[in-house]
Design an enzyme around this catalytic site. Structure first.
Site, PDB file in Angstrom:
ATOM      1  N   ASP A   1       0.810  -1.223   0.000  1.00  0.00           N
ATOM      2  CA  ASP A   1       0.000   0.000   0.000  1.00  0.00           C
ATOM      3  C   ASP A   1       0.843   1.272   0.000  1.00  0.00           C
ATOM      4  O   ASP A   1       0.296   2.376   0.051  1.00  0.00           O
ATOM      5  CB  ASP A   1      -0.987   0.009   1.170  1.00  0.00           C
ATOM      6  CG  ASP A   1      -0.306  -0.056   2.536  1.00  0.00           C
ATOM      7  OD1 ASP A   1       0.922   0.165   2.605  1.00  0.00           O
ATOM      8  OD2 ASP A   1      -1.002  -0.334   3.532  1.00  0.00           O
TER       9      ASP A   1
ATOM     10  N   ASP B   1       0.955 -10.760   6.592  1.00  0.00           N
ATOM     11  CA  ASP B   1       0.534 -10.068   5.380  1.00  0.00           C
ATOM     12  C   ASP B   1       1.813  -9.649   4.649  1.00  0.00           C
ATOM     13  O   ASP B   1       2.464  -8.663   5.011  1.00  0.00           O
ATOM     14  CB  ASP B   1      -0.316  -8.855   5.747  1.00  0.00           C
ATOM     15  CG  ASP B   1      -1.202  -8.384   4.606  1.00  0.00           C
ATOM     16  OD1 ASP B   1      -1.313  -9.107   3.596  1.00  0.00           O
ATOM     17  OD2 ASP B   1      -1.800  -7.301   4.744  1.00  0.00           O
TER      18      ASP B   1
END
Length: 240
Positions: free
Chosen positions: A29, A139
C-alpha cells in the site's frame, strides 16, 4: 498398546504443528509502516522510510504518505530471492497474545505448507501491523499485491489510482508487473517466479534471529539481537 501410543504421538505432532500454524496474505500500500514510528518496540532504530523517489528519510516522525505526508515504504522492502527454496522479505504481522512491542522488527521463518510453494521458506521481518490482519497472520509485502484498505499511499507516491490490479489481491499475471514503477517491478515478478503464483498459502512459523542482510534493509534490529561490532572492525582515524 502400540496403536494407542501411535495415536498419542500423532495427536501430539498435530498439536505442535497447529500451535505454530499461520496464514499469509499479501499487500503493498506504499504507506509508512507502523514499526517505522519510534517507541513501538525496543529496537536500535525504527524501520527506515523513504520519500517519493525511494530516498531514505532521516526523520522518523515524518507523517505517512497515506496521511498526506512525505514518508512511504521503501522499494527495497520487496522480497529478495536467496535460493530456489529461500527468500527474505517483510510483512505486517499479528500474533495472538502479543503486541507490536513483541513483533516489531522481529523475524519469522515461514515454511509453506500448501500451494505450489510447499516446503519453500520465506524469512520475514515484521515491519507493520495491519488493523485488518488477524491472529497468526503474515501479510506479505509484495509490490502489486493489492493496496487493501489504504489506497491513498500509492496514489500519492506513484500516482496510481488503483494500486495496480484488484484492491485486495493486486495484479493477476506477471505481464501486469510491467505496469508498476521500475523500482517495484522485480518485487512484483517475485510473486510469479519464486512464489509460483501462490495465492495466500498456509505456513508453519517460528521466531528466528534476523539475517543481517534483511535487517540492513530496514535499518531496524531488536536491541536484544544487536551485537556490538568487534573493535577490530570499528572505524579509526587512520582508516576513515
Amino acid at each position: 498398546m502400540l496403536a494407542t501410543i501411535s495415536l498419542l504421538i500423532a495427536s501430539y505432532a498435530l498439536s505442535a504443528q497447529a500451535a505454530n500454524a499461520g496464514v499469509t496474505t499479501r499487500y503493498w500500500d506504499c504507506c509508512k509502516t507502523s514499526c517505522a514510528w519510534n517507541g513501538k518496540a525496543t529496537v536500535t532504530h525504527a524501520v527506515t522510510t523513504c520519500d517519493k523517489s525511494n530516498n531514505p528519510l532521516s526523520d522518523v516522525n515524518a507523517t505517512s504518505g497515506c496521511d498526506g505526508g512525505p514518508a512511504f515504504a521503501c522499494a527495497d522492502n520487496a522480497p529478495i530471492v536467496i535460493s530456489d527454496t529461500l527468500a527474505y522479505g517483510f510483512a505486517a504481522v499479528n500474533l495472538s497474545g502479543q503486541s507490536e512491542a513483541d513483533w516489531c522488527c522481529s523475524c519469522y521463518k515461514l515454511t509453506f505448507t500448501s500451494g505450489p510453494v510447499i516446503g519453500q521458506t520465506l524469512i520475514v521481518q515484521a515491519s507493520n501491523t495491519g488493523g485488518d490482519v488477524g491472529g497468526a497472520q503474515f501479510d506479505l509485502m509484495i509490490p502489486g499485491g493489492g493496496v487493501g484498505a489504504f489506497p491513498a499511499g500509492c496514489q500519492s507516491q506513484y500516482g496510481s489510482l488503483t494500486g495496480w490490479g484488484a484492491q485486495y489481491g493486486g495484479v493477476s499475471s506477471r505481464d501486469q508487473c510491467s505496469n508498476l514503477p521500475a523500482a517495484l517491478q522485480a518485487g512484483c515478478q517475485f510473486r510469479f517466479d519464486w512464489f509460483k503464483g501462490a495465492d495466500n498459502p498456509n505456513v508453519n512459523w517460528e521466531k528466528v534471529t534476523c539475517p543481517a542482510s534483511l535487517a540492513a534493509r530496514s535499518g531496524c534490529i531488536r536491541t536484544a539481537e544487536y551485537v556490538e561490532p568487534s573493535p577490530r572492525f570499528r572505524s579509526s582515524p587512520e582508516h576513515d
